[in-house]
Design a protein around this motif. Structure first.
Motif, short mmCIF file in Angstrom:
data_model
loop_
_atom_site.label_atom_id
_atom_site.label_comp_id
_atom_site.label_asym_id
_atom_site.label_seq_id
_atom_site.Cartn_x
_atom_site.Cartn_y
_atom_site.Cartn_z
N GLY A 1 0.82 -1.21 0.00
CA GLY A 1 0.00 0.00 0.00
C GLY A 1 0.86 1.26 0.00
N PRO A 2 0.23 2.41 -0.34
CA PRO A 2 1.00 3.65 -0.48
C PRO A 2 1.67 4.10 0.82
CG PRO A 2 -1.37 4.07 -0.56
CD PRO A 2 -1.20 2.60 -0.67
N VAL A 3 1.06 3.77 1.97
CA VAL A 3 1.65 4.25 3.21
C VAL A 3 2.96 3.53 3.54
CG1 VAL A 3 0.57 2.62 4.82
CG2 VAL A 3 1.02 4.95 5.57
N THR A 4 3.22 2.35 2.88
CA THR A 4 4.46 1.63 3.15
C THR A 4 5.69 2.41 2.69
OG1 THR A 4 4.31 0.44 1.05
CG2 THR A 4 3.32 -0.61 2.98
N VAL B 1 4.23 5.47 10.44
CA VAL B 1 5.22 4.37 10.37
C VAL B 1 4.59 3.07 10.89
CG1 VAL B 1 7.38 3.50 11.37
CG2 VAL B 1 7.26 5.83 10.49
N PHE B 2 3.82 3.17 11.98
CA PHE B 2 3.17 1.96 12.51
C PHE B 2 2.23 1.36 11.47
CE2 PHE B 2 3.43 2.80 17.40
CZ PHE B 2 4.80 3.00 17.27
N GLN C 1 0.77 -2.51 6.98
CA GLN C 1 0.47 -2.73 5.55
C GLN C 1 1.54 -3.60 4.90
OE1 GLN C 1 -0.41 0.55 3.03
NE2 GLN C 1 -2.17 1.25 4.23
N LEU C 2 2.79 -3.34 5.28
CA LEU C 2 3.87 -4.13 4.67
C LEU C 2 3.78 -5.59 5.08
CD1 LEU C 2 6.27 -3.79 2.80
CD2 LEU C 2 7.71 -3.32 4.80
N ASP D 1 -4.98 -5.26 15.27
CA ASP D 1 -5.76 -5.53 14.06
C ASP D 1 -4.81 -6.16 13.04
OD1 ASP D 1 -7.67 -5.68 12.11
OD2 ASP D 1 -7.49 -3.56 11.52
N PRO D 2 -4.41 -7.38 13.23
CA PRO D 2 -3.35 -7.97 12.39
C PRO D 2 -3.83 -8.31 10.99
CG PRO D 2 -4.19 -9.60 13.91
CD PRO D 2 -4.86 -8.31 14.27
#
Length: 907
Positions: free
Chosen positions: A84-87, A118-119, A124-125, A156-157
């Motif tokens: 995802g983009p946040v990664t 970052v969390f 997402q990663l 929320d894994p």
């Protein structure tokens, strides 16, 4: 160990596999250092249904933020699917994945917002990896940011993520591995596995995986507390020292502690036994209780038992002791000596050890002797012998102490069980220039007595005792004791007349002995020596023994116990079996009062002999096996036990075991066994050959027994060899030899009290009469049967009854039942075979009933013979069955025991 099977962790491995099989999941693996966490997760990695990525936290003073997570993810580039983009927020942290991650997003200008992004990027990663198992080891060294990320992700894994986290509780910064308690949310599989130390079975299994290792599991468990890493290092070690990696691991734990805490740990190592905190503080010179708390929290020390603290396993304490500089170690031993000597109940043996280590020779000698005396009082004779031996082996101990303690060691060693090292030490003492001539003679006497008991070399022992008597001319008590031993008639081949003369000499000085204890000690030897040859005067002389109720001195109680047990043994050989049991009961009761293991051993051998003679065979074979193992180093005991076991095997048709037993009864040296045992063993070997229809092979054995009997002139011992000699002679038609032998026996028994030999004489006269057609044969046979029954010799009486000419069907059936009740397999089978010859249906052994999955009595007989290595043909001959019938029985035994072949049959 690479390639070695995983030992003792099946349940834990199953729990982890079950957890990761249902992602999302989190599993915690808790355990102290060396407990096997890494080995467990390595095995999990092999068996996991998804890819496993492993990384470990490092013991750094300032760990890198997110270090272990970044290490893990840096190896996962090939698994990334549409991150995802946040990664992109992790792009600068993971240059290995830069070409696979989206561009880094613009700064947010708020540190908290940046941290939150970052969390999210981590979550997402991890989700982009699909189904994966992340194994993070040593979480106790993780940085706080890593713990925060893990808590965030686990709230929320991603659906395919499984986390396996290992840690040591003692090294956690807080109370929980992730900083605070984690509540696993709904839909997430959770598991918590705690690894415990190995037990003895698991240690044994680990030992079995290593070639060439001969260490005992129990000993290894004691040294290592079952911690697998330590166990493995001990098994791999060359030499007796602390394994290098174990020593380094222990030192590493101590290095990071405050100096005062290390001092307490050093004190605990020197004390080597868990002690209260105030004792540790007194030895360490450090009184702050917080330092003890630090050691317990760090698992350097553990609380065992309540309010006492020591190292988890002895090897750790040893590693610390061996690392101490000499002056520091001596100082701590001196402090330990002072601290422990102030206790109300002084640990004397430990005080002796600390004094020795501190170089305080006087204190060492003082406490060693006190500790030995205390051990003797509580009947811990091996401990007493060990303490005294250590003192006497020291060349710097002064002559007065050596002379005093040498006699104490000898007396203690003779009371206890066999110890080859002590025998060697006492032999070395004979050449020690510090001994006075008087003490040297006394030590030589004790040495001869120990040789006689422990080595099975009576000739050498008697030479030492005779030499001692020459050196002890001015000590009538010691001379009398030595002469009493030389007078015992069953220890050598010298004629009874020579022993009788010595016995009379001993009686002449008995009243000159200064104490009743000494008189009891001499009587304990001579009374049994007289009675075993059938000397009727032994009964009146036995009245000189004190009553058990009036004896209070421990040494006199011990000697009185020996006297009663020796009389019991003599009674068992000459035929006074009821009296034997009465003496035995008293002797064992007295021995139990003071702790006399050797006396108890001889008594147990006598009890076995009595049970064999009187037909009490249930469980006897197993009992004999246990006793042979217990008294393996005492030939006078084990030879008699082997004899009884061989007779029992003969009655059960186990020829190979009987042969071995009769030879073992002779002992490791040509004259290891007592004379009655040697004569009986020769008779037993003759019986084996006669049972198999080979009188020619039996004759040499019977003749050897007769030669020994004639040389001694001890016809009271004739019962176990004369009947066999008679059968051998009659088999060749040599009636004159039988007549001469029985006349010789009758003459030899004149004036003796030997009911067993007298019954044997009657039985042999009946056999001779039957062979020569004498009309008196029936009356003689009935008289012999009655004599044997009166003596309680059920088996022999039954055998005599069977030898009646042409017994009828009713008699044969009764005899078969009588033999079955005893467990005399061969004899019962012979009677049933004779019954079948009359055309009458044979009785089922010990009744007929359904046995289901259990072995019937006949199947037990067959199974026992198969387990003993007998072939079907041999079993058929022994049990008077056809080979086809034996084959059927073997098949039934295999089915009931659930084994695939006869080679697997064990009983």
């Amino acid at each position: 160990m690479t390639g070695a099977p995983l030992i003792g962790r099946d349940a834990e491995l199953a729990a982890l596999r079950a957890a990761i099989a249902q992602p999302p999941a989190v599993a915690f693996v808790e355990g102290e250092a060396g407990i096997g966490k890494s080995r467990l997760v390595a095995e999990l990695a092999i068996l996991a249904p998804a890819q496993v990525v492993l990384a470990a936290c490092q013991p750094l003073p300032d760990p890198f933020p997110y270090g272990v997570l970044l290490d893990c993810l840096s190896h996962c580039g090939d698994r990334l699917r549409e991150p995802g983009p946040v990664t992109g927020a992790l792009r600068d942290h993971l240059p290995e994945l830069a070409d696979r991650l989206p561009p880094a997003p613009p700064p947010l200008g708020d540190p908290e917002a940046e941290r939150h992004r970052v969390f999210r990027a981590f979550r997402q990663l991890l989700g982009a990896l699909g189904r994966v198992v992340l194994v993070l080891e040593d979480l106790h060294w993780a940085d706080e940011r890593t713990r925060q990320v893990l808590r965030f992700v686990l709230a929320d894994p991603p659906p395919g993520l499984s986390l396996v986290l290992t840690y040591r509780r003692e090294d956690l910064a807080g109370a929980a591995p992730l900083g605070r308690a984690l509540r696993v949310p709904p839909g997430v599989t959770g598991a918590h596995v705690v690894l415990r130390p190995f037990d003895a079975g698991q240690v044994r299994a680990l030992i079995n995986t290593m070639r060439g290792v001969r260490l005992g599991a129990e000993a290894v468990l004691r040294e290592t507390a079952g911690i697998p890493f330590v166990v493995e290092q001990v098994l791999r070690a060359e030499g007796p020292g602390v394994p290098v990696l174990v020593a380094e691991a222990v030192q590493e734990r101590l290095r990071n502690l405050p100096a005062a805490a290390r001092a307490l740990a050093e004190a605990a190592a020197v004390l080597d036994v868990p002690e209260p905190g105030d004792t540790l503080a007194a030895v360490a010179g450090e009184a702050d209780p917080e330092h003890l708390v630090t050691l317990v929290r760090a698992a350097v020390l553990v609380e065992i038992p309540l309010n006492r603290y020591g190292f988890r396993y002895p090897l750790a304490a040893r590693a610390v002791r061996e690392s101490l500089p000499g002056p520091r170690r001596v100082e701590l031993h001196q402090r330990a000596l002072r601290a422990l000597s102030r206790l109300d109940h002084k640990p004397l043996a430990r005080l002796a050890a600390h004094a020795k280590a501190a170089g305080l020779t006087g204190d060492w000698l003082h406490y060693s002797e006190l500790a030995a005396d205390a051990a003797i009082v509580r009947r811990d004779l091996p401990a007493a012998v060990e303490l005294l031996s250590a003192v006497l082996a020291d060349a710097d101990v002064r002559p007065p102490e050596v002379n005093r303690l040498a006699t104490k060691l000898c007396a203690t060693a003779l009371t206890g069980l066999h110890d080859p090292a002590v025998l060697t030490l006492i032999e070395d003492l004979l050449a020690d220039p510090r001994l006075t001539a008087e003490v040297r003679g006394e030590v030589r006497l004790w040495f001869g007595l120990l040789l006689l008991r422990d080595t099975g070399e009576p000739d050498r022992a008697e030479a030492e005792i005779a030499h001692a008597i020459d050196q002890l001319g001015d000590q009538p008590d010691r001379v009398a004791r030595g002469m009493a031993v030389l007078a015992v008639p069953y220890l050598s081949t010298a004629p009874i007349a020579e022993h009788q003369a010595l016995l009379d000499r001993v009686d002449g000085v008995l009243d000159q002995l200064p104490t009743r204890t000494l008189r009891t000690a001499v009587l304990a030897t001579t009374l049994g020596g007289r009675l075993i040859t059938g000397d009727p005067s032994a009964w009146s002389r036995a009245a000189r023994l004190p009553s058990p109720a009036e004896v209070t001195d421990p040494e006199e109680i011990r000697q009185l116990a020996r006297a009663h047990c020796n009389l019991a043994d003599a009674c068992s050989w000459i035929g006074h079996h009821k009296r034997a049991r009465a003496y035995l009961r008293t002797g064992l009761t007295l021995a139990a009062r003071v702790g006399a293991p050797y006396v108890t051993g001889t008594a147990e051998a006598t009890a076995v002999r009595l049970d064999w003679l009187t037909g009490q065979w249930s469980g006897l074979d197993e009992r004999i096996t246990d006793l042979i193992r217990t008294y393996a180093h005492l030939p006078p005991v084990t030879t008699e036990l082997h004899l009884a076991q061989a007779w029992l095997a003969t009655a059960r048709g186990d020829w190979a075991r009987a042969e071995h037993g009769f030879h073992a009864a002779v002992g490791p040296h040509p004259i290891a066994a007592t004379m009655p045992v040697r004569i009986a063993a020769a008779g037993g070997l003759a019986t084996l050959r006669l049972s198999r229809g080979d009188p020619a092979a039996a004759a040499p054995h019977a003749e050897r027994g007769l030669t020994l009997l004639r040389a001694k002139g001890a016809w009271a011992w004739a019962g176990d060899v004369v009947p066999q000699a008679v059968d051998c002679h009659l088999a060749t038609g040599n009636v004159d030899a039988v007549q001469d032998l029985l006349a010789e026996l009758a003459d030899g028994l004149t004036g003796t009290d030997a009911p067993c030999a007298q019954a044997t004489l009657t039985a042999c006269q009946a056999t001779l009469a039957a062979a020569t057609g004498d009309n008196e044969s029936h009356g003689l046979r009935q008289s012999a049967i009655e004599q044997h029954q009166t003596l309680g010799l059920t088996y022999r009486a039954t055998q005599l009854a069977e030898r009646v000419a042409a017994p009828g069907v009713t008699e044969l059936s009764a005899l078969a039942h009588a033999y079955d009740a005893l467990g005399a397999t061969v004899d019962a089978a012979r009677c049933r075979h004779r019954l079948r010859g009359t055309g009458v249906a044979t009785p089922s052994p010990r009744g007929r009933r359904g046995y289901g999955s259990q072995l019937s009595p006949r199947e037990q007989d067959v199974a026992r013979l198969v387990a003993g290595g007998h072939t079907n043909r041999e079993i058929a001959e022994t049990l008077f069955l056809s080979r086809r019938t034996v084959e059927e029985y073997v098949g039934k035994v295999c089915r009931k025991l659930n084994v695939s072949s006869r080679n697997d049959i064990r009983l």
